[in-house]
Design an enzyme around this catalytic site. Structure first.
Site, mmCIF file in Angstrom:
data_model
loop_
_atom_site.group_PDB
_atom_site.id
_atom_site.type_symbol
_atom_site.label_atom_id
_atom_site.label_comp_id
_atom_site.label_asym_id
_atom_site.label_seq_id
_atom_site.Cartn_x
_atom_site.Cartn_y
_atom_site.Cartn_z
ATOM 1 N N VAL A 87 21.221 37.331 57.024
ATOM 2 C CA VAL A 87 20.587 37.209 55.832
ATOM 3 C C VAL A 87 19.148 37.589 56.103
ATOM 4 O O VAL A 87 18.429 36.697 56.909
ATOM 5 C CB VAL A 87 20.763 35.824 55.104
ATOM 6 C CG1 VAL A 87 19.939 35.777 53.975
ATOM 7 C CG2 VAL A 87 22.091 35.673 54.643
ATOM 8 N N GLY A 88 18.322 38.566 55.506
ATOM 9 C CA GLY A 88 16.961 38.718 55.860
ATOM 10 C C GLY A 88 16.204 37.706 55.353
ATOM 11 O O GLY A 88 16.407 37.174 54.195
ATOM 12 N N SER A 105 19.780 38.366 61.522
ATOM 13 C CA SER A 105 19.350 39.527 60.619
ATOM 14 C C SER A 105 18.044 40.130 61.670
ATOM 15 O O SER A 105 17.358 39.454 62.228
ATOM 16 C CB SER A 105 18.860 39.209 59.535
ATOM 17 O OG SER A 105 18.295 40.380 59.044
ATOM 18 N N TYR A 143 19.628 47.708 61.778
ATOM 19 C CA TYR A 143 19.802 48.897 61.013
ATOM 20 C C TYR A 143 19.555 49.915 62.216
ATOM 21 O O TYR A 143 18.831 49.720 62.750
ATOM 22 C CB TYR A 143 19.057 48.849 59.794
ATOM 23 C CG TYR A 143 19.295 47.552 59.028
ATOM 24 C CD1 TYR A 143 20.090 47.737 57.919
ATOM 25 C CD2 TYR A 143 18.268 46.680 58.909
ATOM 26 C CE1 TYR A 143 20.244 46.710 57.122
ATOM 27 C CE2 TYR A 143 18.309 45.567 58.162
ATOM 28 C CZ TYR A 143 19.488 45.621 57.259
ATOM 29 O OH TYR A 143 19.385 44.646 56.265
ATOM 30 N N THR A 195 24.521 47.613 60.627
ATOM 31 C CA THR A 195 24.697 47.821 59.010
ATOM 32 C C THR A 195 24.565 49.216 58.823
ATOM 33 O O THR A 195 23.640 49.820 59.390
ATOM 34 C CB THR A 195 23.899 47.036 58.271
ATOM 35 O OG1 THR A 195 24.002 45.640 58.804
ATOM 36 C CG2 THR A 195 23.778 47.270 56.802
ATOM 37 N N ARG A 201 17.162 46.571 43.294
ATOM 38 C CA ARG A 201 17.394 45.058 42.975
ATOM 39 C C ARG A 201 16.380 44.614 41.845
ATOM 40 O O ARG A 201 15.376 44.201 42.245
ATOM 41 C CB ARG A 201 17.385 44.462 44.395
ATOM 42 C CG ARG A 201 18.742 44.663 44.967
ATOM 43 C CD ARG A 201 18.217 44.074 46.553
ATOM 44 N NE ARG A 201 18.977 45.129 47.386
ATOM 45 C CZ ARG A 201 19.014 45.055 48.819
ATOM 46 N NH1 ARG A 201 18.030 44.162 49.544
ATOM 47 N NH2 ARG A 201 19.833 45.643 49.611
ATOM 48 N N LYS A 215 29.206 47.141 60.071
ATOM 49 C CA LYS A 215 29.119 46.562 58.811
ATOM 50 C C LYS A 215 28.716 47.610 57.668
ATOM 51 O O LYS A 215 27.920 48.241 57.747
ATOM 52 C CB LYS A 215 28.289 45.298 58.568
ATOM 53 C CG LYS A 215 28.178 44.531 57.517
ATOM 54 C CD LYS A 215 27.065 43.338 57.582
ATOM 55 C CE LYS A 215 26.816 42.383 56.443
ATOM 56 N NZ LYS A 215 26.452 43.037 55.166
ATOM 57 N N HIS A 224 27.643 45.036 50.938
ATOM 58 C CA HIS A 224 26.471 44.384 50.858
ATOM 59 C C HIS A 224 25.962 43.325 50.082
ATOM 60 O O HIS A 224 24.943 43.123 49.427
ATOM 61 C CB HIS A 224 25.162 45.723 50.842
ATOM 62 C CG HIS A 224 23.941 45.353 51.869
ATOM 63 N ND1 HIS A 224 23.881 45.925 52.796
ATOM 64 C CD2 HIS A 224 22.978 44.412 51.672
ATOM 65 C CE1 HIS A 224 22.693 45.436 53.573
ATOM 66 N NE2 HIS A 224 22.193 44.606 52.485
ATOM 67 N N ARG A 272 24.366 44.204 46.557
ATOM 68 C CA ARG A 272 22.898 44.431 46.526
ATOM 69 C C ARG A 272 22.515 45.951 46.940
ATOM 70 O O ARG A 272 21.329 46.329 46.812
ATOM 71 C CB ARG A 272 22.337 43.688 47.649
ATOM 72 C CG ARG A 272 22.457 42.265 47.401
ATOM 73 C CD ARG A 272 22.291 41.360 48.765
ATOM 74 N NE ARG A 272 20.790 41.508 49.042
ATOM 75 C CZ ARG A 272 19.547 40.847 48.462
ATOM 76 N NH1 ARG A 272 19.951 39.849 47.468
ATOM 77 N NH2 ARG A 272 18.419 41.013 48.858
ATOM 78 N N SER A 324 31.239 39.401 51.153
ATOM 79 C CA SER A 324 31.059 39.611 49.716
ATOM 80 C C SER A 324 31.932 38.780 48.785
ATOM 81 O O SER A 324 33.228 39.587 48.794
ATOM 82 C CB SER A 324 30.859 41.146 49.335
ATOM 83 O OG SER A 324 30.076 42.070 50.237
ATOM 84 N N GLY A 325 31.412 37.941 48.341
ATOM 85 C CA GLY A 325 32.229 37.379 47.270
ATOM 86 C C GLY A 325 32.984 36.093 47.808
ATOM 87 O O GLY A 325 33.583 35.291 46.951
ATOM 88 N N ILE A 326 33.068 35.708 48.877
ATOM 89 C CA ILE A 326 33.834 34.452 49.369
ATOM 90 C C ILE A 326 33.032 33.444 49.048
ATOM 91 O O ILE A 326 31.987 32.938 49.394
ATOM 92 C CB ILE A 326 34.116 34.432 51.103
ATOM 93 C CG1 ILE A 326 34.939 35.763 51.499
ATOM 94 C CG2 ILE A 326 34.446 33.213 51.324
ATOM 95 C CD1 ILE A 326 33.910 36.938 52.031
#
Length: 385
Positions: free
Chosen positions: A83-84, A111, A134, A160, A169, A258, A282, A285, A314-316
């Protein structure tokens, strides 16, 4: 949160705490998604499409949630996702997350854009961590970051690939986070007035507020605007799988890709030398209105079979979601927002408690499904409704 709800338990509980304690622009940064945030919602709601099968009268006296994730002997099939700027949500946040992960025997992923540098995080635990990166336009910076991570003891690289350009965003524009004009500055200053605890814990005691892993390549490491300008200049829309093949030649450790959402891309990742792939959009995002990660997991897991390890993020939001992901073919899951909510709302202890609850939910679900080992959770124990 009601005054009668003394102990936070669920991710939603910690989310409400985080919302109360963080400046609005920071809460929106972690809480928001791209555009209308349809995919953000679908990621969570997508798990409701599936139901587990409950089986009875089986000996479940020896339930074991442990597994191996990219060679890491984990207590449960979970990793803390990168997480940035995690260090802006609590004082030296990346070190807090890493210590909690270490205490609960799950991997922690640093990150590239974390506040704490990789060396500080490793020093805080004395244990290897995972590192996320990245593909930057300046390949010399990429090589330098990889050497730095390896020297610090990192043995797994999470690369990523779904960010050739940043997603839109809109919350970050609306609340003034990305603005540099007077109106944006006044808006952020007003938001800070409602977050005195954050000001003391993070703004004052949490310095330095620099992107630690990039401090050696940004001209003025004390200016976050210069970091943003540097990162914006480094997004590389020309990246192809050939670049991943190059990456494989210079990184000696495990390589996990990822951000794949299609079978063809997952297969290309394996062909390029990946040791694992993470099915991920992501966290909603990047591109809005794409499918949820959980909807894409079964086809990718089936196509790859035993060729490589398949993960999902994502979503857990709970242990039941983790079990569903395992039943649909995942080796493990990554959680991002949940551990940040817990840390922002209740510090390192919050992350510890959250992870403990995840494991308890996984263990309980396994017992009620009639299984003792994660490998027993197969597609036969889940159904789509």
């Amino acid at each position: 949160m009601s005054i009668f709800n003394v102990n936070p338990v669920t991710v939603d509980d910690y989310r409400r705490l985080a919302r109360r304690r963080l400046p609005r622009f920071l809460f929106d940064y972690i809480d928001g998604g791209a555009n209308a945030e349809q995919t953000l919602a679908d990621n969570v709601n997508g798990f409701d499409r599936y139901r587990l099968k409950q089986r009875v009268m089986r000996n479940v006296d020896d339930v074991d949630t442990s597994t191996t994730l990219a060679g890491f002997e984990a207590a449960m099939p979970m990793t803390l996702a990168p997480v940035g700027m995690a260090g802006m949500f609590a004082r030296r946040g990346e070190t807090l997350g890493a210590r909690a992960a270490n205490a609960n025997r799950v991997p922690f992923t640093c990150s590239t854009l974390g506040i704490c540098p990789v060396e500080e995080i490793v020093q805080a635990t004395g244990k290897p961590i995972w590192f996320q990166l990245y593909m930057l336009r300046d390949r010399e910076v990429v090589q330098s970051l990889l050497k730095r991570a390896e020297a610090a003891g990192v043995n797994t690289l999470v690369f990523t690939v779904d960010l050739p350009v940043p997603g839109k965003r809109l919350r970050d524009f609306r609340n003034g986070m990305l603005g540099t004009n007077l109106c944006s500055k006044l808006s952020k200053a007003a938001q800070l007035l409602y977050s005195p605890r954050w000001i003391m814990d993070v703004a004052i005691k949490g310095k330095p507020h620099v992107i630690g892993n990039l401090s050696e390549v940004v001209p003025n490491p004390d200016d976050l605007n210069e970091y943003k300008a540097f990162i914006d200049s480094q997004f590389d829309a020309s990246v192809t799988w050939k670049d991943i093949e190059w990456l494989r030649t210079i990184w000696p450790g495990k390589l996990i890709i990822k951000g794949v959402m299609e079978v063809g891309d997952a297969q290309a990742a394996v062909a390029a030398g990946a040791d694992g792939v993470i099915v991920s959009n992501h966290g909603g995002r990047q591109l809005d209105s794409v499918s949820s990660s959980i909807a894409k997991l079964p086809a990718i897991a089936k196509a790859l079979g035993d060729q490589t390890e398949v993960y999902i993020d994502s979503g857990i939001r709970n242990g039941i979601d983790v079990v569903k992901a395992i039943a649909l073919g995942a080796r493990g899951v990554l959680i991002g927002r949940p551990w940040i909510y817990a840390m922002a709302g209740a510090g390192e202890q919050g992350v510890n408690d959250l992870l403990n609850n995840f494991q308890s939910e996984i263990r309980t679900a396994m017992a009620l499904m009639g299984v003792n080992r994660l490998e027993e959770i197969t597609g036969e124990l889940i159904e789509e409704v």
